[in-house]
Write an enzyme that holds these catalytic residues in place. Structure first.
Site, PDB file in Angstrom:
ATOM      1  N   GLU A 111       0.686  -1.264  -0.319  1.00 44.80           N
ATOM      2  CA  GLU A 111      -0.155  -0.033   0.190  1.00 44.80           C
ATOM      3  C   GLU A 111       0.363   1.782   0.137  1.00 44.80           C
ATOM      4  O   GLU A 111       0.460   2.032  -0.838  1.00 44.80           O
ATOM      5  CB  GLU A 111      -0.822   0.021   1.144  1.00 44.80           C
ATOM      6  CG  GLU A 111      -2.184   1.135   1.317  1.00 44.80           C
ATOM      7  CD  GLU A 111      -3.030   1.106   0.686  1.00 44.80           C
ATOM      8  OE1 GLU A 111      -3.389   0.497  -0.037  1.00 44.80           O
ATOM      9  OE2 GLU A 111      -3.967   1.618   0.158  1.00 44.80           O
TER      10      GLU A 111
ATOM     11  N   THR B  47     -12.448   6.780 -12.940  1.00 50.55           N
ATOM     12  CA  THR B  47     -10.704   6.234 -12.333  1.00 50.55           C
ATOM     13  C   THR B  47     -11.091   4.533 -11.878  1.00 50.55           C
ATOM     14  O   THR B  47     -10.765   4.111 -10.768  1.00 50.55           O
ATOM     15  CB  THR B  47     -10.946   7.386 -11.411  1.00 50.55           C
ATOM     16  OG1 THR B  47      -9.420   7.442 -10.689  1.00 50.55           O
ATOM     17  CG2 THR B  47     -11.822   7.775 -10.351  1.00 50.55           C
TER      18      THR B  47
END
Ligand SMILES: *[C@@H]1O[C@H](CO)[C@@H](O)[C@H](O)[C@H]1NC(C)=O
Ligand SMILES: *[C@@H]1O[C@H](CO)[C@@H](O)[C@H](O)[C@H]1NC(C)=O
Ligand SMILES: *[C@@H]1O[C@H](CO)[C@@H](O)[C@H](O)[C@H]1NC(C)=O
Ligand SMILES: *[C@@H]1O[C@H](CO)[C@@H](O)[C@H](O)[C@H]1NC(C)=O
Length: 519
Positions: free
Chosen positions: A371, A507
């Protein structure tokens, strides 16, 4: 070092020709992606539908997106491009039953951004596909018209969030049985403001009612032309993160390509692709941002100078050598703009960024990237306060990998595979198909759990560490769509390398029909 050679090969290929490479379809791979989609869908449909999100280990659900069936709406455009009629039927039957006036108990706080990209984007994309190249999948369905009606009704509800002195929306809006209630948010961010323009403009163009476009355009103007650039625009075209919804002024100078700012930049070039007549100023701002990113944010790790990452910033004189899985869409976005403008330098730079994100996958135990990761920049002095070496326990890892892990989870994010997709569409280099396949196999091996797929706590532990019991709706919309498309046959919704894009991806990876062919 092997992968560096591969990128150089791709670059020399690119410099010979940008347009129309040839592509290879892999039916055995697309079949495997479809199997994963079906498995994830069956778990959701059995144990969570019509709630938002499957908890695959506990065989239960969560209403983290207000209880309107987020996974179903997010899965629809993927089911369509995969040609999965049974799942398309299940979702189309559900669409007219969604009640956007009512939220699930305790889930009244609506994110205008998340609702726009997942729900509005999902509905409009399905409408564009079903009234366009995939009309055969909607035959006999009342719901095709309901897609647009529901999208319009949802936008009408969300419109209340724009009722501020500046016209910049508050991102949080409470939708309650007695109507909507504004939050007391004093600021909003450039990603949550600037990632509405494509969906709301599409809605205006489809309905013929300009009011949706006008609302989001007014808000976007504060991002395109900052009122206080001395604070809000630390590098030309690269702006701060938050603006005051009362006076429209930037309140900080921090930014980059990570979460909170990312898709503002993404949509600048996508608006130009959507309508190249109307959105030339968006293109100019994208070019300015890209040139500044290359000039000021390019960074190479001390231990792996062959790798390129983009730094974040806290004002013009304070770079922060941190990046994220979310930011890994950047390579794909540079490439898309490079294709649009015939700028080989942008494509080559984008391919370098794609390579950097590939390295974050290669280095871990699970072959999935983390992440959040950091590195030490090779240009700044190694004792600068913003350029510290890795913590001792990461020193060996950093020596080989060129980054160390700050936050080790993987929550079924798409961005690395998304950028492989653009890299492949630009070059036709099958290396990127192989990278996407390797990532897909690793994700399937690590996150398949219980009755679906689960977020994991640690990509650098065997098996990904703990399974955190959450199957994000964007696994359907994005991970499985890009994993599929990069191996699939040519189709009108595939990204084109030769100025012939008929669709633009929002997106959340929902393809929306472009208004006219760009350029
Ligand atoms: C969630 O699922 C449960 C069990 O099927 C159902 O009773 C409930 O109405 C659903 N809630 C929402 C918001 O969809
Ligand atoms: C936003 O602007 C208003 C009006 O100028 C001001 O009163 C308020 O303190 C500002 N809030 C923030 C968080 O900057
Ligand atoms: C960094 O190291 C250089 C060279 O050893 C030294 O001149 C400088 O004062 C150091 N700076 C800091 C912030 O420690
Ligand atoms: C995905 O995982 C399932 C279950 O382990 C396995 O049967 C299938 O072959 C895997 N698919 C791929 C492409 O690795």
């Amino acid at each position: 070092m092997v992968s560096f050679a591969i990128v150089l090969a791709a670059v020399s290929y690119i410099s010979q020709a940008i347009a129309a490479p040839s592509y290879v379809a892999h039916p055995e791979r697309t079949a495997a992606v479809k199997e994963v989609f079906q498995h994830a869908w069956d778990g959701y449909y059995t144990y969570a539908f019509p709630n938002d999100t499957l908890r695959p280990i506990s065989e239960s659900y969560e209403n983290d997106r207000n209880g309107w069936g987020a996974s179903a709406v997010d899965a629809l455009s993927t089911a369509l491009v995969m040609g999965n009629q049974e799942v398309v039927d299940q979702i189309l039957e559900f669409i007219p039953t969604i009640n956007f006036d009512l939220t699930a108990p305790g889930r009244e706080a609506v994110s205008v951004f998340e609702t726009t990209i997942r729900y509005l984007g999902g509905l409009l994309s399905a409408y564009d596909l079903l009234t366009g190249p995939l009309s055969e999948y909607g035959q006999g369905h009342e719901a095709v018209k309901a897609l647009l009606d529901q999208a319009t009704h949802l936008a009408d509800i969300l419109s209340d969030s724009f009722d501020t002195p500046s016209g910049i929306p508050r991102n949080t809006l409470f939708v309650t049985p007695s109507g909507t209630r504004p939050s007391d948010d004093e600021t909003n961010g450039i990603a949550t403001i600037g990632t509405l323009i494509l969906e709301w403009t599409r809605l205006s163009d489809l309905t013929g009612d300009p009011k949706y476009h006008e609302l989001v355009q007014k808000a976007e103007d504060y991002l395109l032309s900052p009122l206080n650039p001395e604070l809000g625009e630390p590098f030309p075209g690269l702006i701060g993160t938050n603006l005051n919804v009362t006076d429209g002024l930037f309140v900080d100078s921090s930014g980059g390509w990570n979460g909170g700012t990312d898709s503002f930049y993404e949509y600048l070039i996508k608006m130009y692709l959507y309508d190249s007549e109307k959105y030339k100023f968006y293109l100019e701002r994208w070019i300015t941002a890209i040139d500044s990113s290359i000039e000021y944010l390019t960074s190479h790790p001390t231990s792996r100078p062959d790798i390129t990452f983009l730094a974040a910033y806290r004002g013009a004189n304070d770079l922060n050598f941190v990046s994220t899985h979310l930011a890994c869409f950047d390579g794909g976005n540079f490439i898309l703009g490079g294709l649009t403008l015939d700028r080989k330098d942008y494509i080559e730079y984008g391919l370098e960024l794609v390579n950097g994100c590939h390295e974050t996958y290669l280095a871990t135990e699970t072959q999935i990237g983390p992440e959040v990761f950091r590195w030490q920049d090779s240009k700044l002095p190694p004792n600068a306060s913003n350029n510290q070496p890795p913590p001792a326990e990461w020193a060996d890892f950093y020596e080989d990998a060129g980054f160390w892990i700050q936050w080790s989870s993987y929550v079924l994010r798409p961005e690395v595979i998304e950028s492989y997709y653009y890299a492949y569409r630009a070059t036709g280099d099958t290396t990127y198909q192989d990278w996407a396949w390797d990532a897909f196999v690793a994700i399937n091996a690590t996150t398949r759990a219980g009755v679906g797929y689960s977020s994991v706590s640690d990509v650098n532990a065997p098996g990904g560490g703990e399974k955190t019991d959450f199957q994000e709706s964007f696994f359907f919309a994005e991970v499985l769509k890009y994993s599929y498309l990069i191996q699939a046959e040519e189709a009108p919704w595939q990204v084109s390398a030769d100025h012939d894009n008929r669709f633009v991806y929002n997106t959340e990876a929902h393809p929306l029909r472009a208004k006219g062919n760009p350029i």
